[in-house]
Write a protein that holds these residues in place. Structure first.
Motif, mmCIF file in Angstrom:
data_model
loop_
_atom_site.group_PDB
_atom_site.id
_atom_site.type_symbol
_atom_site.label_atom_id
_atom_site.label_comp_id
_atom_site.label_asym_id
_atom_site.label_seq_id
_atom_site.Cartn_x
_atom_site.Cartn_y
_atom_site.Cartn_z
ATOM 1 N N GLN B 95 0.928 -1.159 -0.069
ATOM 2 C CA GLN B 95 -0.036 -0.046 -0.119
ATOM 3 C C GLN B 95 0.908 1.006 -0.040
ATOM 4 O OE1 GLN B 95 -3.506 -0.084 2.506
ATOM 5 N NE2 GLN B 95 -3.732 -2.466 1.951
ATOM 6 N N CYS B 96 0.925 1.858 1.155
ATOM 7 C CA CYS B 96 2.265 3.105 1.167
ATOM 8 C C CYS B 96 3.655 2.609 0.652
ATOM 9 C CB CYS B 96 2.278 3.635 2.458
ATOM 10 S SG CYS B 96 3.475 2.921 3.548
ATOM 11 N N GLY B 97 3.747 1.195 0.825
ATOM 12 C CA GLY B 97 5.024 0.699 0.411
ATOM 13 C C GLY B 97 6.301 0.658 1.170
ATOM 14 N N CYS B 99 7.009 -0.402 4.118
ATOM 15 C CA CYS B 99 7.539 -1.523 4.887
ATOM 16 C C CYS B 99 8.148 -2.276 4.041
ATOM 17 C CB CYS B 99 6.519 -2.246 6.060
ATOM 18 S SG CYS B 99 5.184 -2.867 4.972
ATOM 19 N N GLN B 100 7.724 -2.504 2.704
ATOM 20 C CA GLN B 100 7.642 -3.692 1.825
ATOM 21 C C GLN B 100 9.280 -4.023 1.480
ATOM 22 O OE1 GLN B 100 5.257 -5.405 1.386
ATOM 23 N NE2 GLN B 100 3.487 -4.002 2.129
ATOM 24 N N CYS B 130 3.712 -3.527 9.620
ATOM 25 C CA CYS B 130 3.213 -3.050 8.380
ATOM 26 C C CYS B 130 1.915 -1.957 9.130
ATOM 27 C CB CYS B 130 2.585 -3.896 7.309
ATOM 28 S SG CYS B 130 1.831 -2.878 5.828
ATOM 29 N N ARG B 131 2.024 -0.724 8.941
ATOM 30 C CA ARG B 131 1.022 0.034 9.550
ATOM 31 C C ARG B 131 -0.158 0.012 8.550
ATOM 32 N NH1 ARG B 131 -1.279 1.655 14.214
ATOM 33 N NH2 ARG B 131 -1.365 3.850 14.576
ATOM 34 N N CYS B 132 0.208 -0.357 7.375
ATOM 35 C CA CYS B 132 -1.097 -0.209 6.536
ATOM 36 C C CYS B 132 -1.867 -1.541 6.682
ATOM 37 C CB CYS B 132 -0.560 -0.135 4.899
ATOM 38 S SG CYS B 132 0.193 1.603 4.686
HETATM 39 S S1 FES Z 1 2.707 -0.963 3.254
HETATM 40 FE FE1 FES Z 1 2.571 0.891 4.601
HETATM 41 S S2 FES Z 1 3.668 0.411 6.050
HETATM 42 FE FE2 FES Z 1 3.477 -1.627 5.099
#
Ligand code: FES
Ligand code: FES
Lengths: 741, 148
Positions: B95-97, B99-100, B130-132
């Protein structure tokens, strides 16, 4: 953010304007550049304010027929770049995969939300949907006209297929990229037909996201990753309490001699060290022994040295009275008076941190021509531009805002006074005479984040002789983020403080919602789903208390009170069906655990949501196994993105319900990293089942609506198992007894 | 001090206790590895050290001299890494990416050690935050990568 949601800015008068001028485009020479969304008068006024400094544009069709699209909204994981490529591409007739999308700079062209722009309130798609379709369709029409001239045929005989204009009769075709330059010279057509919905190829489909591969291979760049030539790195040590200022340094010479250190700086409420790497800057700034002087008497919103969240909660709970009226129907006093039984309860929810994974940063560079470049995470470029101009002491048009993708936001990157690092970057870069990148360590972020406010809600519900609710009196106590940052009217309730208690749809004849304002001593902000994030927990959990007191099943009672509200009735039935049929429990699951289910409804940000959660207890802790969500956003752009966003909202809502609270003692937050402020780990993530219901109602939001139903659905299930009501979050604070499996 | 990163030798003239994360990001300009907490809490900074998933924010560079360090920048040069990335794309994981990078590295390490992981192996190995809330997509993608 609801107060700002006043205008749906897709007025028919907002025809696209062609603002391309050969030569303005630099490297993009020959591109078709369109802007849309502003009456010509306002666009001219803007142009006059900053003549020729910047061409604001949405769309460039490049010579290779790919499309560069400048998004008015910032990508932070919610999928907005892809959704806009779908919408524009549908009308332009370009496959969304051929789009490159980036965040647009500040500019009047992008003020699509009632003359403003921000990425928030789950409004990006639905506030721009019509305008973006028109933009794409208009550009396509101009390409058709240009192609007709090129091929020497009538426009009427031309059509398009993705990326090309086609003359069916002769079999000739021409790529968009070949005629984009000529199209840019044409007048903007007045009458453009939009594509019929039943011929959509990308809108409404699970189109793959544009950013997934880069984000899976480390190639996506966030603000924290950026660098420019000659840049120094800055680390910060803030005063322990807001309002305190740096006094003496006990070991300045020693710190100055640490490796890589360039300089030491005093800032408002903070000290900074500049160094050649951030790690060295951080080592030095944390070694610096600073004596902090107490806030001057006139410091606005200084943090009291004796502030504690525990005392603040007691204060909120002690507030008596009915508060400013936010919503009323019937006669609540008479309704309660005449009730066979009155149920009362007081609820509370804690301060929360955003805890987005990317720590805040800002890169600032002063240029020789007096302009200032800023690269920073932000959800509202124009607001940041104006605020940065004030700090820098220059005109706003001299501040060039770059808005990189966000490493999570959830409301974190609005303007929050001391909660944003850009003023520090501006001052430090000026002082150093070099570009500076400020990064807040995770510890500084937990110290200065803008928090979801703490809130208390008091309820009195009146039941008739059959156990059905006939009166509901609710008072929300606390402060709303909208009032804090966009002006509070003392005689009016702040919608961000009452939404989720107000705006409920159950047929309860006599009701009143009031708000008692109490200043929150912390810096408060918007947190994913704002007031709904706690108020729907309060309301929907109290609803179950009323149901239990009246001997009603909470699901059946909801259905009954929504009988005249077909959209919501349908949604509640849908989630029941999705979960395999409603059952409350407790019942024994195959793995030997005793389980129960809870249900909740919410109406956040223009969408409707029904949620069911299945829970068991293990050693006094809630274990959430499955969450079923039926969501009705009216109509949709990308079902895959919606499902992903609902998963994400469930995770955050569950994290808040189970684990999160910011605790202050002596004016300081006790947790400064994830060890003290745990967020949902992978092994506590439930299965999430999503059903999208398209009722055809006006399009609502997606990013936030999945959240508010989760805490009450979980709390309602926990109450069944624990044999006691849950009136306070997080659940980790409670020692849950009952029928543990 | 010399470090072997993605198969190349790099000479670093910085303090020996510098965390590997900051040597990568600041000294070498390899920003694919992310800073989230600096305290071994989140896993955004995960790299491979001799194939082991390692939180680079708490790993001093003098402790990895002579080791093979692999970062997200070289993920496509690794057989398991390629499978993981394709699975991440198929399942539209990020998502936000933010942590990826760390998630992909953790998954790659898992498949190197346990080519056919059970669900228990996956939950034991995939512990990064992963906060998302992409956790379900991550687990599905790891299962797919293991079958690829
Ligand atoms: S994709 Fe946003 S913190 Fe994991
Ligand atoms: S940055 Fe290393 S574990 Fe969080």
């Amino acid at each position: 953010m609801k107060d700002m949601n006043t205008t749906h800015d897709a007025r028919p008068s907002d025809r696209p304007l062609n603002i391309s001028r050969r030569g303005f485009l630099g490297t993009a020479l020959g591109a078709l550049v369109l802007t849309v969304g502003l009456p010509a008068g306002r666009a001219k006024a803007q142009a006059a304010a900053a003549p020729g400094t910047r061409i604001s544009a949405f769309l460039e069709i490049r010579p290779d027929s790919t499309v560069l699209f400048r998004s008015p909204f910032i990508e932070g994981g919610q999928g907005i770049f892809t959704a806009l490529a779908q919408i524009v591409g549908e009308e332009l007739d370009v496959d969304p995969s051929q789009f490159f999308v980036e965040g647009a700079p500040p500019g009047a062209d992008y003020l699509l939300i009632g003359g403003m722009r921000f990425t928030g309130g789950s409004m990006s798609v639905h506030s721009s949907y019509d305008v973006m379709r028109l933009l794409g369709a208009t550009a396509r029409q101009m390409l058709l006209t240009a192609a007709a001239a090129r091929l020497g045929v009538a426009v009427a005989d031309l059509g398009t297929e993705p990326g090309r204009v086609v003359h069916a009769a002769s079999g000739q075709s021409v790529a968009y990229g070949e005629i984009a330059g000529a199209a840019a010279e044409l007048p903007v057509p007045e009458d453009v037909t939009l594509r019929a919905k039943d011929s959509f190829r990308w809108i409404g489909k699970p189109v793959a996201r544009l950013d997934v591969r880069d984000k899976s291979t480390g190639r996506a760049h966030y603000a924290i990753d950026l660098s420019v030539e000659g840049m120094l790195q800055a680390a910060i040590q803030h005063s322990p309490r807001r309002g305190e200022e740096p006094g003496e340094f006990a070991n300045e010479a020693e710190v100055r001699a640490m490796p890589g250190v360039d300089s030491i700086h005093r800032l408002p409420g903070a000290v900074a060290v500049l160094a050649d790497s951030w790690w060295r800057a951080r080592q030095a700034v944390e070694a610096l022994k600073v004596s902090w002087t107490p806030p001057a008497a006139d410091t606005p919103r200084a943090m009291p040295a004796d502030f504690s969240t525990e005392a603040h909660l007691a204060r909120l709970k002690a507030e008596a009275g009915a508060g400013v009226e936010a919503e009323a129907a019937g006669d609540v006093a008479a309704g309660l008076q005449g009730a066979a039984r009155v149920v009362e309860a007081t609820y509370n929810a804690p301060h929360l941190a955003h805890a987005q994974l990317e720590p805040p940063s800002t890169l600032a560079r002063w240029n020789d021509d007096g302009t200032l470049d800023l690269w920073l995470p932000n959800q509202a470029p124009e607001l940041f531009q104006a605020a940065a101009a004030q700090v820098a002491g220059i005109a706003p048009e001299k501040v060039i805002i770059h808005s990189p993708i966000l490493g999570g936001f959830f409301g974190r990157h609005f303007l929050y006074d001391t909660a944003n690092p850009f003023p520090q970057a501006i001052l430090l870069s000026k002082a150093a005479g070099r570009p500076v990148k400020v990064i807040w360590s995770r510890e500084e972020e937990f110290l200065r984040d803008a928090l979801r406010p703490m809130a208390v809600a008091r309820f009195r519900g009146g039941l008739d002789a059959d156990g059905l609710p006939v009166a509901l009196d609710a008072v929300a106590v606390g402060e709303g983020a909208t009032g804090r940052w966009y002006g509070r009217q003392p005689d009016k309730a702040d919608s961000s403080a009452v939404e989720g208690i107000a705006g409920k749809l159950y047929a309860i004849a006599n009701r009143r919602v009031g708000q008692i304002h109490v200043d929150d001593p912390t810096v408060i902000g918007f947190w994913r789903s704002v007031g709904h994030s706690m108020n729907d927990f309060f309301y929907e959990t109290f609803f179950d208390e009323m149901a239990d007191a009246g001997g009603q099943d909470p699901y059946e009672l909801r259905l009954r009170l929504l009988a005249d509200s077909p959209r919501h009735h349908t949604l509640l039935e849908a989630v029941g069906e999705l979960s395999g049929g409603w059952r409350r429990g407790p019942y024994d699951a195959e793995d030997g655990t005793s389980r129960a289910r809870g249900v909740a409804m919410a109406s956040p940000f223009g969408s409707e949501v029904a949620t069911i959660a299945e829970v068991s207890l293990r050693e006094g802790e809630a274990v959430v196994h499955d969450v079923w969500v039926a969501i009705d956003p009216g109509s949709i752009v990308n079902p895959a993105i919606i499902e992903a966003q609902v998963n994400s909202a469930v995770a955050l809502g569950l994290s808040a319900a189970l684990l999160e609270e910011v605790v202050y003692v002596d004016g300081m937050p006790q947790a400064r990293n994830y060890d003290g402020y745990p967020i949902l780990p992978p092994d506590r993530m439930p299965r999430v089942h999503v059903r999208i219901v398209e009722s055809g109602a006006p399009m609502g939001g997606i990013g936030e609506p999945g959240l508010p139903g989760v805490p009450p659905a979980v709390a309602n299930a926990v109450s069944v198992l624990a044999g006691e009501r849950v009136r306070s979050l997080p659940l980790s604070r409670l020692k849950l007894g009952g029928s543990a499996g | 001090m010399q470090l072997t990163i993605n198969g190349s030798l790099h000479e670093l003239a910085i303090e020996p206790d510098t965390p590997l994360l900051w040597a990568l990001r600041d000294t070498l300009g390899m920003t694919g590895t992310k800073y989230g907490c600096g305290l071994a809490q989140c896993g955004a900074c995960t790299v491979l050290v001799d194939g082991q998933p390692t939180r680079s924010c708490v790993t001093p560079i003098d402790s990895v001299v002579g080791a093979e360090i692999t970062t997200i920048e070289a993920i496509s040069e690794d057989a398991e890494g390629r499978k993981v990335v394709e699975a991440w794309v198929d399942h539209q994981v990020p998502q936000c990416g933010y942590c990826q990078s760390g998630q992909v590295m953790a998954a790659t390490a898992l498949l190197k050690q346990t080519p056919q992981p059970t669900d228990e192996d996956i939950s034991a190995a995939m512990v990064n935050l992963c906060r998302c809330g992409t956790y379900n997509a991550i687990a599905a993608a790891v299962r797919q990568a293991a079958q690829a």
